[in-house]
Design a protein around this motif. Structure first.
Motif, PDB file in Angstrom:
ATOM      1  N   TYR A  93      -5.905   7.314   4.476  1.00 15.81           N
ATOM      2  CA  TYR A  93      -6.404   6.874   3.164  1.00 15.81           C
ATOM      3  C   TYR A  93      -7.109   5.523   3.174  1.00 15.81           C
ATOM      4  CZ  TYR A  93      -3.995  10.801   1.158  1.00 15.81           C
ATOM      5  OH  TYR A  93      -3.606  12.074   0.846  1.00 15.81           O
ATOM      6  N   LEU A  94      -6.809   4.673   4.148  1.00 15.53           N
ATOM      7  CA  LEU A  94      -7.392   3.329   4.167  1.00 15.53           C
ATOM      8  C   LEU A  94      -8.432   3.161   5.271  1.00 15.53           C
ATOM      9  CD1 LEU A  94      -4.109   1.311   3.566  1.00 15.53           C
ATOM     10  CD2 LEU A  94      -5.768   2.107   1.865  1.00 15.53           C
ATOM     11  N   ALA A 152      -3.543  -3.854   1.173  1.00 14.66           N
ATOM     12  CA  ALA A 152      -4.671  -2.974   1.489  1.00 14.66           C
ATOM     13  C   ALA A 152      -4.708  -1.766   0.551  1.00 14.66           C
ATOM     14  CB  ALA A 152      -4.575  -2.515   2.951  1.00 14.66           C
ATOM     15  N   TRP A 153      -3.533  -1.212   0.252  1.00  7.19           N
ATOM     16  CA  TRP A 153      -3.471  -0.042  -0.626  1.00  7.19           C
ATOM     17  C   TRP A 153      -3.958  -0.388  -2.035  1.00  7.19           C
ATOM     18  CZ3 TRP A 153      -2.609   4.959   0.513  1.00  7.19           C
ATOM     19  CH2 TRP A 153      -2.512   5.832  -0.567  1.00  7.19           C
ATOM     20  N   ARG A 200      -7.717  -0.808  -2.174  1.00  9.26           N
ATOM     21  CA  ARG A 200      -8.426   0.482  -2.133  1.00  9.26           C
ATOM     22  C   ARG A 200      -8.324   1.203  -3.478  1.00  9.26           C
ATOM     23  NH1 ARG A 200     -11.819   4.157  -0.192  1.00  9.26           N
ATOM     24  NH2 ARG A 200     -11.016   6.238   0.208  1.00  9.26           N
ATOM     25  N   GLU A 201      -7.110   1.287  -4.024  1.00  8.71           N
ATOM     26  CA  GLU A 201      -6.915   1.969  -5.317  1.00  8.71           C
ATOM     27  C   GLU A 201      -7.726   1.295  -6.427  1.00  8.71           C
ATOM     28  OE1 GLU A 201      -5.150   4.431  -6.981  1.00  8.71           O
ATOM     29  OE2 GLU A 201      -4.271   5.373  -5.231  1.00  8.71           O
ATOM     30  N   LEU A 244     -11.406   2.132  -5.993  1.00 10.74           N
ATOM     31  CA  LEU A 244     -11.673   3.522  -6.372  1.00 10.74           C
ATOM     32  C   LEU A 244     -11.691   3.676  -7.891  1.00 10.74           C
ATOM     33  CD1 LEU A 244      -9.504   5.415  -3.733  1.00 10.74           C
ATOM     34  CD2 LEU A 244     -12.007   5.421  -3.887  1.00 10.74           C
ATOM     35  N   LEU A 253      -8.241   9.047  -5.860  1.00  9.20           N
ATOM     36  CA  LEU A 253      -7.743   8.779  -4.520  1.00  9.20           C
ATOM     37  C   LEU A 253      -8.039   9.989  -3.644  1.00  9.20           C
ATOM     38  CD1 LEU A 253      -6.148   7.038  -2.521  1.00  9.20           C
ATOM     39  CD2 LEU A 253      -4.081   8.176  -3.337  1.00  9.20           C
ATOM     40  N   TRP A 294      -9.840   9.017   3.542  1.00  6.69           N
ATOM     41  CA  TRP A 294     -10.917   8.127   3.969  1.00  6.69           C
ATOM     42  C   TRP A 294     -12.135   8.922   4.399  1.00  6.69           C
ATOM     43  CZ3 TRP A 294     -11.847   3.201   3.402  1.00  6.69           C
ATOM     44  CH2 TRP A 294     -12.820   2.599   4.179  1.00  6.69           C
ATOM     45  N   ALA A 314     -15.901   2.216   1.661  1.00  4.72           N
ATOM     46  CA  ALA A 314     -15.151   1.811   0.471  1.00  4.72           C
ATOM     47  C   ALA A 314     -16.148   1.473  -0.631  1.00  4.72           C
ATOM     48  CB  ALA A 314     -14.282   0.600   0.788  1.00  4.72           C
TER      49      ALA A 314
END
Length: 175
Positions: free
Chosen positions: A109-110, A133-134, A137-138, A141, A148, A151, A155
């Protein structure tokens, strides 16, 4: 309603509340707190502000004379909201915790670069780094209006800020 301003600048406001245990009541209280915070922030009558939610799309804040981007995030014991007067916004909060399958989660996911950076991180610092990091990313998005997903090599581009929260929480604002 009690709320805490976490960040304000560039036409963006981020707030947090300590929600009640019920998820449904937490959502209602956060929406009320957003309206109150926006009224104070923009010096408007609270009656001129409302939250609009349509299934399948991001919520929006309706203000007298316009519409603002709105993003909401919840974790056990905390709820956050972000408003952007001039565009899209994303916010995400996460409790820092040890996740046994962290490498596969990060890789899937990252992305591979984040997974490798987390591998190089001391084990006792990895849960915090993963949560940072999570949430980044969230939040990105959400700002881009995307769900979600695993990857795909890039990004979404946006400005982001880590928000000051007490342990064990981490949060990121993106706009």
């Amino acid at each position: 309603m009690d709320f805490t301003v976490l960040w304000a600048g560039d036409g963006v406001l981020a707030i947090g509340i300590v929600p009640p245990p019920s998820r449904m009541e937490a959502r209602a209280r956060l929406r009320q707190a957003v309206c109150e915070a926006a009224a104070q922030w923009q010096n408007l009558d609270i009656e001129a502000i409302s939250v609009e939610s349509t299934p399948g799309s991001s919520p929006r804040l309706l203000l007298a004379g316009g519409v603002a981007g709105l993003s909401l995030s919840h974790d056990e014991g905390i709820s956050l909201a972000a408003v952007h007067l001039h565009g899209a916004v994303g916010i995400d909060v996460m409790r820092v915790q040890d996740i046994p399958d962290w490498f596969h989660l990060a890789r899937d996911y990252l992305g591979p670069q984040v997974a490798e950076a987390l591998s190089a991180c001391p084990a006792d610092q990895r849960p915090l780094a993963l949560a940072q990091a999570w949430t980044a990313r969230e939040a990105a998005l959400k700002c881009a209006g995307l769900q979600l997903a695993e990857w795909e090599g890039a990004a979404p581009a946006c400005r982001s800020h880590a928000l000051p929260l007490p342990a064990p929480y981490v949060a990121t604002l993106a706009y």
